[in-house]
Design a protein around this motif. Structure first.
Motif, PDB file in Angstrom:
ATOM      1  N   GLY A   1     -13.011  -5.739 -10.965  1.00 53.70           N
ATOM      2  CA  GLY A   1     -13.674  -5.036 -12.272  1.00 53.70           C
ATOM      3  C   GLY A   1     -14.830  -4.272 -12.023  1.00 53.70           C
ATOM      4  O   GLY A   1     -15.262  -3.494 -12.855  1.00 53.70           O
ATOM      5  N   GLY A   2     -15.440  -4.656 -10.624  1.00 52.39           N
ATOM      6  CA  GLY A   2     -16.702  -3.495 -10.424  1.00 52.39           C
ATOM      7  C   GLY A   2     -16.427  -2.682  -9.387  1.00 52.39           C
ATOM      8  O   GLY A   2     -16.779  -1.465  -9.921  1.00 52.39           O
ATOM      9  N   TYR A   3     -16.172  -2.906  -8.236  1.00 51.11           N
ATOM     10  CA  TYR A   3     -16.093  -1.950  -7.263  1.00 51.11           C
ATOM     11  C   TYR A   3     -14.732  -1.073  -7.412  1.00 51.11           C
ATOM     12  O   TYR A   3     -14.834   0.143  -7.379  1.00 51.11           O
ATOM     13  CB  TYR A   3     -15.902  -2.276  -5.717  1.00 51.11           C
ATOM     14  N   LEU A   4     -13.619  -1.410  -7.693  1.00 49.81           N
ATOM     15  CA  LEU A   4     -12.579  -0.801  -7.855  1.00 49.81           C
ATOM     16  C   LEU A   4     -12.452   0.327  -8.990  1.00 49.81           C
ATOM     17  O   LEU A   4     -12.094   1.649  -8.626  1.00 49.81           O
ATOM     18  CB  LEU A   4     -11.206  -1.633  -8.085  1.00 49.81           C
ATOM     19  N   PRO A   5     -13.222   0.206  -9.985  1.00 53.61           N
ATOM     20  CA  PRO A   5     -13.141   1.266 -11.138  1.00 53.61           C
ATOM     21  C   PRO A   5     -14.250   2.339 -10.825  1.00 53.61           C
ATOM     22  O   PRO A   5     -13.905   3.323 -10.993  1.00 53.61           O
ATOM     23  CB  PRO A   5     -13.396   0.468 -12.426  1.00 53.61           C
ATOM     24  N   ALA A   6     -15.183   1.989 -10.110  1.00 53.16           N
ATOM     25  CA  ALA A   6     -16.161   2.558  -9.518  1.00 53.16           C
ATOM     26  C   ALA A   6     -15.665   3.380  -8.581  1.00 53.16           C
ATOM     27  O   ALA A   6     -15.931   4.849  -8.705  1.00 53.16           O
ATOM     28  CB  ALA A   6     -17.520   2.123  -9.120  1.00 53.16           C
ATOM     29  N   PHE A   7     -14.910   2.941  -7.527  1.00 52.17           N
ATOM     30  CA  PHE A   7     -14.165   3.999  -6.489  1.00 52.17           C
ATOM     31  C   PHE A   7     -13.104   4.768  -7.086  1.00 52.17           C
ATOM     32  O   PHE A   7     -12.985   6.266  -6.817  1.00 52.17           O
ATOM     33  CB  PHE A   7     -13.604   3.126  -5.462  1.00 52.17           C
ATOM     34  N   SER A   8     -12.278   4.194  -8.078  1.00 49.24           N
ATOM     35  CA  SER A   8     -11.267   5.179  -8.682  1.00 49.24           C
ATOM     36  C   SER A   8     -11.683   6.252  -9.336  1.00 49.24           C
ATOM     37  O   SER A   8     -11.190   7.380  -9.240  1.00 49.24           O
ATOM     38  CB  SER A   8     -10.259   4.326  -9.524  1.00 49.24           C
TER      39      SER A   8
ATOM     40  N   TRP B   1      -6.918  -0.386  -4.051  1.00 45.97           N
ATOM     41  CA  TRP B   1      -6.899   0.926  -4.408  1.00 45.97           C
ATOM     42  C   TRP B   1      -5.398   1.339  -3.633  1.00 45.97           C
ATOM     43  O   TRP B   1      -4.745   2.097  -4.489  1.00 45.97           O
ATOM     44  CB  TRP B   1      -7.899   1.573  -4.245  1.00 45.97           C
ATOM     45  N   ALA B   2      -5.230   1.177  -2.615  1.00 40.22           N
ATOM     46  CA  ALA B   2      -4.219   1.822  -1.932  1.00 40.22           C
ATOM     47  C   ALA B   2      -2.899   1.281  -2.231  1.00 40.22           C
ATOM     48  O   ALA B   2      -1.911   1.726  -2.266  1.00 40.22           O
ATOM     49  CB  ALA B   2      -4.401   1.012  -0.396  1.00 40.22           C
ATOM     50  N   ALA B   3      -2.870  -0.224  -2.782  1.00 41.33           N
ATOM     51  CA  ALA B   3      -1.791  -0.709  -3.536  1.00 41.33           C
ATOM     52  C   ALA B   3      -1.191  -0.245  -4.748  1.00 41.33           C
ATOM     53  O   ALA B   3      -0.089   0.235  -4.844  1.00 41.33           O
ATOM     54  CB  ALA B   3      -1.944  -2.339  -3.585  1.00 41.33           C
ATOM     55  N   SER B   4      -2.371   0.387  -5.373  1.00 38.73           N
ATOM     56  CA  SER B   4      -1.715   1.211  -6.429  1.00 38.73           C
ATOM     57  C   SER B   4      -1.774   2.518  -6.385  1.00 38.73           C
ATOM     58  O   SER B   4      -1.084   3.431  -7.404  1.00 38.73           O
ATOM     59  CB  SER B   4      -2.945   0.886  -7.792  1.00 38.73           C
ATOM     60  N   HIS B   5      -1.937   3.357  -5.343  1.00 42.25           N
ATOM     61  CA  HIS B   5      -2.062   4.874  -5.321  1.00 42.25           C
ATOM     62  C   HIS B   5      -1.179   5.425  -4.139  1.00 42.25           C
ATOM     63  O   HIS B   5      -0.979   6.425  -4.073  1.00 42.25           O
ATOM     64  CB  HIS B   5      -3.508   5.473  -5.373  1.00 42.25           C
ATOM     65  N   SER B   6      -0.588   4.203  -3.381  1.00 42.82           N
ATOM     66  CA  SER B   6       0.493   4.714  -2.332  1.00 42.82           C
ATOM     67  C   SER B   6      -0.203   5.794  -1.362  1.00 42.82           C
ATOM     68  O   SER B   6       0.451   6.886  -1.652  1.00 42.82           O
ATOM     69  CB  SER B   6       1.619   5.094  -3.081  1.00 42.82           C
ATOM     70  N   PRO B   7      -1.309   5.804  -0.680  1.00 40.71           N
ATOM     71  CA  PRO B   7      -1.766   6.820  -0.085  1.00 40.71           C
ATOM     72  C   PRO B   7      -0.462   7.132   1.299  1.00 40.71           C
ATOM     73  O   PRO B   7       0.087   6.171   1.723  1.00 40.71           O
ATOM     74  CB  PRO B   7      -3.001   6.409   0.806  1.00 40.71           C
TER      75      PRO B   7
END
Length: 268
Positions: free
Chosen positions: A258-265, A72-78
């Protein structure tokens, strides 16, 4: 296909030893230009045990570059990213070792915690050995703990997060069901054992979701996203007994992405 009881028994004691790892590893932080300041707390399901590609500086915490917080951090640049989740962590480890990066400027927090408090390692170590009654008894003990003691421990963690970062959006992630019932596994645990383990995961999620809601946090349920990808599904996003042994019963890289990342996003 699920490993036979004979194969599973060979590694059973090792499973118990390594799944109970705890650690206070240092936070990994990156500074970027946009997005909320993000802190990722929790246990091995957040650190990425089972997904491989571990950060060598994280030691026994086994933080993976393929874990959902890093993805998530790699794709959303916090604006900042602190990754303190650690393999084997219990609620006390979060309180004592992981909250350092939290402050009033923290905008986003993720956490998965409670499985180790409830005896995840003991349950799976017992259940991979022959003897259905011992497995079911251990699950019953874990359920009793989850109902009586775990809510108070979760409250302590959630209160501490709110105290340090009162403006943060907090996402609490649950756990998947381990097994597809009547699936492709012909050997190993009985269907009764698999169903009981799944039921315990459901109970843990319901308790966690209730405590999260009462604190104004968002609960991200991963159960539906793992449906069709449980152990015995033929397309598992969870490791069965595997090597390295501490990767057993954890999401693999596909389970994280496929499981945790989309749930968190979706929740973030």
């Amino acid at each position: 296909m699920k490993l036979s009881r004979l194969t599973a028994a060979v590694g059973a004691l090792a499973v118990g030893a390594v799944l109970a790892l705890t650690g206070a590893g240092t936070a990994h932080a990156t500074e970027n230009s946009a997005g909320p300041a993000y802190v990722a707390l929790g246990d091995s399901y957040s650190s990425g045990v089972g997904a491989g590609s571990y950060d060598s500086s994280s030691g026994g915490c086994k933080r993976s570059t393929k874990a959902y917080p890093a993805l998530w951090a790699a794709s959303h640049s916090p604006s900042s990213f602190n990754f303190t989740a650690c393999s084997g962590a219990k609620t006390a480890d979060v309180l004592n070792s992981q909250l350092g990066p939290l402050n009033s400027g923290t905008g986003l927090v993720s956490v998965s915690i409670g499985g180790n408090d409830a005896g995840f390692a003991d349950v799976m170590t017992t259940c991979v050995l022959p003897g259905e009654s011992a497995c079911l008894n251990k699950i019953a003990s874990a359920r009793a703990f989850a109902q009586s003691t775990l809510p108070g421990r979760l409250d302590q963690v959630y209160n501490a997060i709110s105290a340090k970062s009162p403006s943060a959006h907090v996402v609490v992630l649950g756990y998947p069901r381990f097994y597809k019932l009547n699936g492709s596994c012909l050997l190993g645990l009985s269907e009764n054992e698999r169903a009981a383990i799944n039921g315990a995961a459901d109970l843990l999620n319901s308790i966690t979701a209730k405590r999260a809601a009462d604190h104004g946090f968002t609960f991200a349920d991963v159960t539906s996203r793992f449906t069709g990808h449980e152990i015995c599904s033929g397309s598992a996003w969870l490791n069965s007994v595997t090597w390295p042994i501490d990767d057993s019963y954890h999401p693999n890289a596909a389970g994280q992405s496929g499981g945790y990342l989309p749930a968190f996003s979706a929740a973030a």
